[in-house]
Design an enzyme around this catalytic site. Structure first.
Site, PDB file in Angstrom:
ATOM      1  N   LYS A 130      -8.661  15.092 -51.944  1.00  0.00           N
ATOM      2  CA  LYS A 130      -8.599  15.486 -50.538  1.00  0.00           C
ATOM      3  C   LYS A 130      -7.201  15.475 -49.934  1.00  0.00           C
ATOM      4  O   LYS A 130      -6.393  14.603 -50.189  1.00  0.00           O
ATOM      5  CB  LYS A 130      -9.485  14.556 -49.683  1.00  0.00           C
TER       6      LYS A 130
ATOM      7  N   SER B 268      -8.007  10.763 -49.107  1.00  0.00           N
ATOM      8  CA  SER B 268      -9.281  10.069 -48.944  1.00  0.00           C
ATOM      9  C   SER B 268      -9.241   8.788 -49.769  1.00  0.00           C
ATOM     10  O   SER B 268      -8.597   8.738 -50.815  1.00  0.00           O
ATOM     11  CB  SER B 268     -10.412  10.975 -49.425  1.00  0.00           C
TER      12      SER B 268
ATOM     13  N   ASN C 167       0.815  -1.217   0.000  1.00  0.00           N
ATOM     14  CA  ASN C 167       0.000   0.000   0.000  1.00  0.00           C
ATOM     15  C   ASN C 167       0.849   1.268   0.000  1.00  0.00           C
ATOM     16  O   ASN C 167       0.511   2.241  -0.676  1.00  0.00           O
ATOM     17  CB  ASN C 167      -0.944   0.011   1.203  1.00  0.00           C
TER      18      ASN C 167
ATOM     19  N   THR D 124     -14.041  37.210 -33.167  1.00  0.00           N
ATOM     20  CA  THR D 124     -14.850  36.856 -31.994  1.00  0.00           C
ATOM     21  C   THR D 124     -16.117  36.247 -32.575  1.00  0.00           C
ATOM     22  O   THR D 124     -16.550  36.649 -33.671  1.00  0.00           O
ATOM     23  CB  THR D 124     -15.208  38.082 -31.127  1.00  0.00           C
ATOM     24  N   HIS D 125     -16.682  35.284 -31.896  1.00  0.00           N
ATOM     25  CA  HIS D 125     -17.883  34.576 -32.392  1.00  0.00           C
ATOM     26  C   HIS D 125     -17.676  34.006 -33.798  1.00  0.00           C
ATOM     27  O   HIS D 125     -18.614  33.953 -34.592  1.00  0.00           O
ATOM     28  CB  HIS D 125     -19.111  35.494 -32.415  1.00  0.00           C
TER      29      HIS D 125
ATOM     30  N   TYR E 289      -6.423   2.289   2.546  1.00  0.00           N
ATOM     31  CA  TYR E 289      -6.287   1.717   1.202  1.00  0.00           C
ATOM     32  C   TYR E 289      -7.513   0.889   0.812  1.00  0.00           C
ATOM     33  O   TYR E 289      -8.104   0.198   1.638  1.00  0.00           O
ATOM     34  CB  TYR E 289      -5.031   0.835   1.121  1.00  0.00           C
TER      35      TYR E 289
ATOM     36  N   ASN F 168      -6.512  15.884 -46.091  1.00  0.00           N
ATOM     37  CA  ASN F 168      -7.280  16.059 -44.843  1.00  0.00           C
ATOM     38  C   ASN F 168      -6.386  16.356 -43.629  1.00  0.00           C
ATOM     39  O   ASN F 168      -5.300  15.791 -43.498  1.00  0.00           O
ATOM     40  CB  ASN F 168      -8.113  14.806 -44.571  1.00  0.00           C
TER      41      ASN F 168
ATOM     42  N   GLN G  24      -6.239   0.513  -7.437  1.00  0.00           N
ATOM     43  CA  GLN G  24      -5.446  -0.098  -8.503  1.00  0.00           C
ATOM     44  C   GLN G  24      -5.876   0.416  -9.883  1.00  0.00           C
ATOM     45  O   GLN G  24      -5.081   0.444 -10.815  1.00  0.00           O
ATOM     46  CB  GLN G  24      -5.607  -1.626  -8.429  1.00  0.00           C
TER      47      GLN G  24
ATOM     48  N   GLU H 254      -7.103  17.080 -36.266  1.00  0.00           N
ATOM     49  CA  GLU H 254      -8.395  16.535 -35.804  1.00  0.00           C
ATOM     50  C   GLU H 254      -8.191  15.496 -34.704  1.00  0.00           C
ATOM     51  O   GLU H 254      -8.965  15.430 -33.744  1.00  0.00           O
ATOM     52  CB  GLU H 254      -9.138  15.875 -36.975  1.00  0.00           C
TER      53      GLU H 254
HETATM   54  N1  ARG Z   1      -1.681  -3.628  -7.231  1.00  0.00           N
HETATM   55  C1  ARG Z   1      -2.113  -2.889  -6.090  1.00  0.00           C
HETATM   56  C2  ARG Z   1      -2.532  -1.491  -6.489  1.00  0.00           C
HETATM   57  O1  ARG Z   1      -2.152  -1.075  -7.525  1.00  0.00           O
HETATM   58  C3  ARG Z   1      -0.986  -2.788  -5.099  1.00  0.00           C
HETATM   59  C4  ARG Z   1      -1.435  -2.655  -3.689  1.00  0.00           C
HETATM   60  C5  ARG Z   1      -2.136  -3.895  -3.268  1.00  0.00           C
HETATM   61  N2  ARG Z   1      -2.449  -3.897  -1.889  1.00  0.00           N
HETATM   62  C6  ARG Z   1      -3.282  -4.773  -1.381  1.00  0.00           C
HETATM   63  N3  ARG Z   1      -3.463  -4.702  -0.118  1.00  0.00           N
HETATM   64  N4  ARG Z   1      -3.901  -5.671  -2.098  1.00  0.00           N
HETATM   65  O2  ARG Z   1      -3.236  -0.819  -5.787  1.00  0.00           O
END
Ligand code: ARG
Length: 459
Positions: free
Chosen positions: A284, A278, A111, A156-157, A318, A286, A323, A291
């Site tokens: 064309k 095109s 974490n 403008t506009h 966490y 383009n 993830q 874009e």
């Molecule tokens: N792959 C996890 C993430 O990106 C890493 C942390 C995972 N921690 C856990 N307690 N499962 O968040």
């Protein structure tokens, strides 16, 4: 190591569909080099603090360096059943160093590790993107300096409004990208803190030297609340918010390049190498590059909303939801990088057509405001002057004439204050020259902005 690192309390095998559902290594392997740097700093710190033996640290470091080489050369085999980048690297360390590898994760959690990796990655990415902004700015300034004489209608506009220099128009974008540069460094400042030592959520009961970790990894300082540190994704949201604003600038530029290079306007030619033909219409050419920049803006905005929605309502600390932050930030960074590069090529290859721009100035009575200002100088109130010139515009429209084709008598019909000197005013050069306030359209002002930007860019 065949079994999962956390398998101790489990009787059953992980469901295969769930294994695929939850893996992140297919994309978080991008963090491998940062994970390894963090590992190396952590082991060194553990040994210095005598939390693990020096000889164990040496073995772990040797293994980690071997893994670094494998990752760098692209030989490392990431395995989805090992979940994420962290578990993949640790499993390989077990293969290379044996049981001593089990000491690496002392006083640490994925974490705090994962946000640490993300912060390190972000700092590198910010510097990279800022370099691309700088290149784009250089291209803009060079083009502005080269074509300083060209005059075009300002709008403008989407209606012709007042004459401006082509260079002034270009430099408007330079100001936007300068602000983007500032914003990215502001993001950097808050990302530059090391969360290691926050553990899973509560900190650590080992005597970890957090300052040493921060210093070794090149962070300016450490985070101050372990709960917040492992669940904070603000730095990523801010990053993608800054990127979204940047994309809005690129998208506006793309939009203007599309229509100003079109046949009806023809203010400039786009470099042929950045256009496409095109499959059906042989005529064309383009403007797909411009874009696509406009189009790719949508996905960056999408990632911003995804990240904001991701953290909304997540309890401390966490949660696995987090993830899902990675694909959004990685794709946002990649999309912005390639868009900046293509925008630079578009600007560098732009061929302005000063005659076409000048011709376009004949439409829309774009000197009307100058005529009103003339009457003000002769003593009329601005509102009254505005009304008088408005009448003159209507007269011209009815007669199918331009200001330049009027006789003094016709001017005087709308206001007796018009004199012979009004004809001096009827030039695009005189109009831009008179916008002499700082930041205005006058060539002298635009030149001084070019000098300022060149100094900022170190040229
Ligand atoms: N792959 C996890 C993430 O990106 C890493 C942390 C995972 N921690 C856990 N307690 N499962 O968040």
């Amino acid at each position: 190591m065949k079994k999962k690192a956390w398998s101790g309390r489990f009787k059953e095998k992980t469901n295969e569909a769930f294994e695929q559902f939850s893996e992140s290594v297919s994309y978080d392997q991008r963090l491998a080099r940062y994970d390894l740097r963090s590992d190396l700093a952590h082991v060194e710190m553990l040994a210095r603090q005598k939390i693990i033996a020096k000889k164990d640290a040496r073995k772990i470091i040797q293994g980690l360096k071997q893994i670094q080489r494998e990752v760098q050369s692209g030989k490392f085999k990431f395995r989805p059943e090992l979940e994420d980048v962290h578990m993949n690297l640790e499993a390989r360390l077990f293969e290379l160093a044996g049981e001593v590898a089990g000491k690496l994760h002392t006083g640490r959690s994925r974490n705090d590790l994962v946000v640490n990796d993300e912060r390190l990655w972000l700092k590198d990415e910010l510097a990279k993107i800022d370099g691309l902004i700088e290149e784009l700015l250089k291209a803009i300034v060079a083009k502005a300096e080269k074509h300083l004489g060209a005059i075009m209608p300002g709008y403008t506009h989407t209606r012709p409004a007042q004459p401006i220099l082509f260079s002034h128009w270009l430099l408007a974008y330079a100001e936007m990208f300068l602000r983007d540069h500032d914003r990215l460094w502001d993001v950097y400042f808050r990302a530059d803190l090391c969360p290691l030592g926050s553990g899973a959520l509560a900190g650590s009961n080992y005597k970890l030297d957090r300052a040493f970790l921060a210093k070794t990894l090149g962070f300016a300082g450490i985070t101050m609340n372990s709960l917040d540190a492992v669940s904070d994704r603000d730095f990523l949201i801010e990053f993608v918010a800054a990127l979204s604003i940047l994309m809005s600038h690129l998208s506006r530029l793309g939009e203007e390049l599309v229509w100003m290079s079109g046949e009806e306007f023809g203010y400039f030619e786009l470099p042929e190498s950045l256009t496409t033909g095109s499959s059906i219409m042989p005529n064309k050419k383009n403007p797909d590059a411009a874009e696509l920049i406009r189009g790719k803006t949508a996905r960056v905005y999408g990632h911003l909303i995804a990240l904001l929605t991701l953290v909304k309502g997540t309890p401390l600390a966490y949660n696995r939801d987090f993830q899902e932050d990675k694909e959004a930030v990685f794709d946002a960074a990649d999309t912005v990088s390639s868009s900046l590069e293509i925008a630079r090529l578009l600007i560098a290859g732009l061929e302005p057509n000063a005659d076409r721009m000048r011709l376009a100035c004949n439409k829309g009575f774009i000197l009307a405001t100058d005529l009103a200002d003339y009457l003000v100088k002769k003593g009329l109130g601005f509102r009254q002057a505005h009304f008088a010139v408005g009448k003159l515009v209507r007269y011209c429209e009815e007669k199918g004439k331009r200001f330049e084709q009027l006789k003094l008598g016709e001017f005087k019909e709308s206001s007796p204050l018009f004199g012979q000197d009004v004809f001096k005013l009827l030039s695009m050069e005189a109009s831009v020259k008179s916008k002499a306030v700082p930041g205005g359209a006058a060539p002298a002002q635009v030149k001084s902005q070019i000098q300022r930007l060149k100094a900022l860019l170190g040229k």
